[in-house]
Enzyme design. Sequence first.
Site, PDB file in Angstrom:
ATOM      1  N   GLU A 157      -2.933  -4.678  -3.203  1.00 46.83           N
ATOM      2  CA  GLU A 157      -3.460  -5.594  -4.220  1.00 46.83           C
ATOM      3  C   GLU A 157      -3.480  -4.932  -5.597  1.00 46.83           C
ATOM      4  O   GLU A 157      -3.051  -5.512  -6.586  1.00 46.83           O
ATOM      5  CB  GLU A 157      -4.878  -6.048  -3.848  1.00 46.83           C
ATOM      6  CG  GLU A 157      -4.956  -6.784  -2.527  1.00 46.83           C
ATOM      7  CD  GLU A 157      -5.244  -5.861  -1.339  1.00 46.83           C
ATOM      8  OE1 GLU A 157      -4.633  -4.775  -1.226  1.00 46.83           O
ATOM      9  OE2 GLU A 157      -6.097  -6.243  -0.515  1.00 46.83           O
ATOM     10  N   ASN A 182       0.840  -1.186   0.000  1.00 50.94           N
ATOM     11  CA  ASN A 182       0.000   0.000   0.000  1.00 50.94           C
ATOM     12  C   ASN A 182       0.881   1.243   0.000  1.00 50.94           C
ATOM     13  O   ASN A 182       1.979   1.260   0.571  1.00 50.94           O
ATOM     14  CB  ASN A 182      -1.002  -0.001   1.161  1.00 50.94           C
ATOM     15  CG  ASN A 182      -0.378  -0.091   2.537  1.00 50.94           C
ATOM     16  OD1 ASN A 182       0.621  -0.775   2.745  1.00 50.94           O
ATOM     17  ND2 ASN A 182      -0.990   0.576   3.502  1.00 50.94           N
ATOM     18  N   ALA A 201      -3.137  13.487   0.747  1.00 45.63           N
ATOM     19  CA  ALA A 201      -4.478  13.859   0.285  1.00 45.63           C
ATOM     20  C   ALA A 201      -5.446  12.678   0.352  1.00 45.63           C
ATOM     21  O   ALA A 201      -6.594  12.795  -0.061  1.00 45.63           O
ATOM     22  CB  ALA A 201      -4.414  14.404  -1.142  1.00 45.63           C
TER      23      ALA A 201
END
Length: 138
Positions: free
Chosen positions: A55, A42, A47
Site C-alpha cells: 500500500e 511488498n 534487516a
Amino acid sequence: MSDLELVRAAIAARVNSYSPYSNFAVGAALLCADGSVYGGCNIENAAYSPGNCAERTAFFRAIFDGHRDFTAIAVVGGPAGEPISELCAPCGVCRQVMREFCDPATFRILMGTSPDAFVEATLEDLLPYGFGPENLGH
C-alpha cells in the site's frame, strides 16, 4: 475504473512481491482522482524494518508523480505462489499513511480474494479516531 478492475490490478501487482522472509505476497492498486492507477507490492529486507508494504509503495509512487487526491485502494495478499484465499487488510502504518492524504469518510479500501470477491470499507471504518494533519493545530 471499476472496483473489479482495481482488484484485478492489485492481483497483478502481487506478482512483483519480494517476500523471501515472510513468504506473504501482497499487491495493491491505488486509484487517483484523475483515474490513474498506481500499483505496489511488498518489498522485504533481511534487516526487516527497511521493508515496505504494498500500500505504501503504491502511495509513494503516486506522490512522487505529483498526485495528492486519491479515491480508493485495492489490497490482496496471501502466501506467495498460492491462490488468495483470505482477505488482507492494510497494517496500521499503511492506514496512517492513507490518513495523511485521504478523507477518512470517503476513501474506499477494497480487500479481495478475486476480482469479483471483495469487501469494501472506508478508511474511517478501519482507522477510527485517526490522527491527521488537522490535529497538529497548524
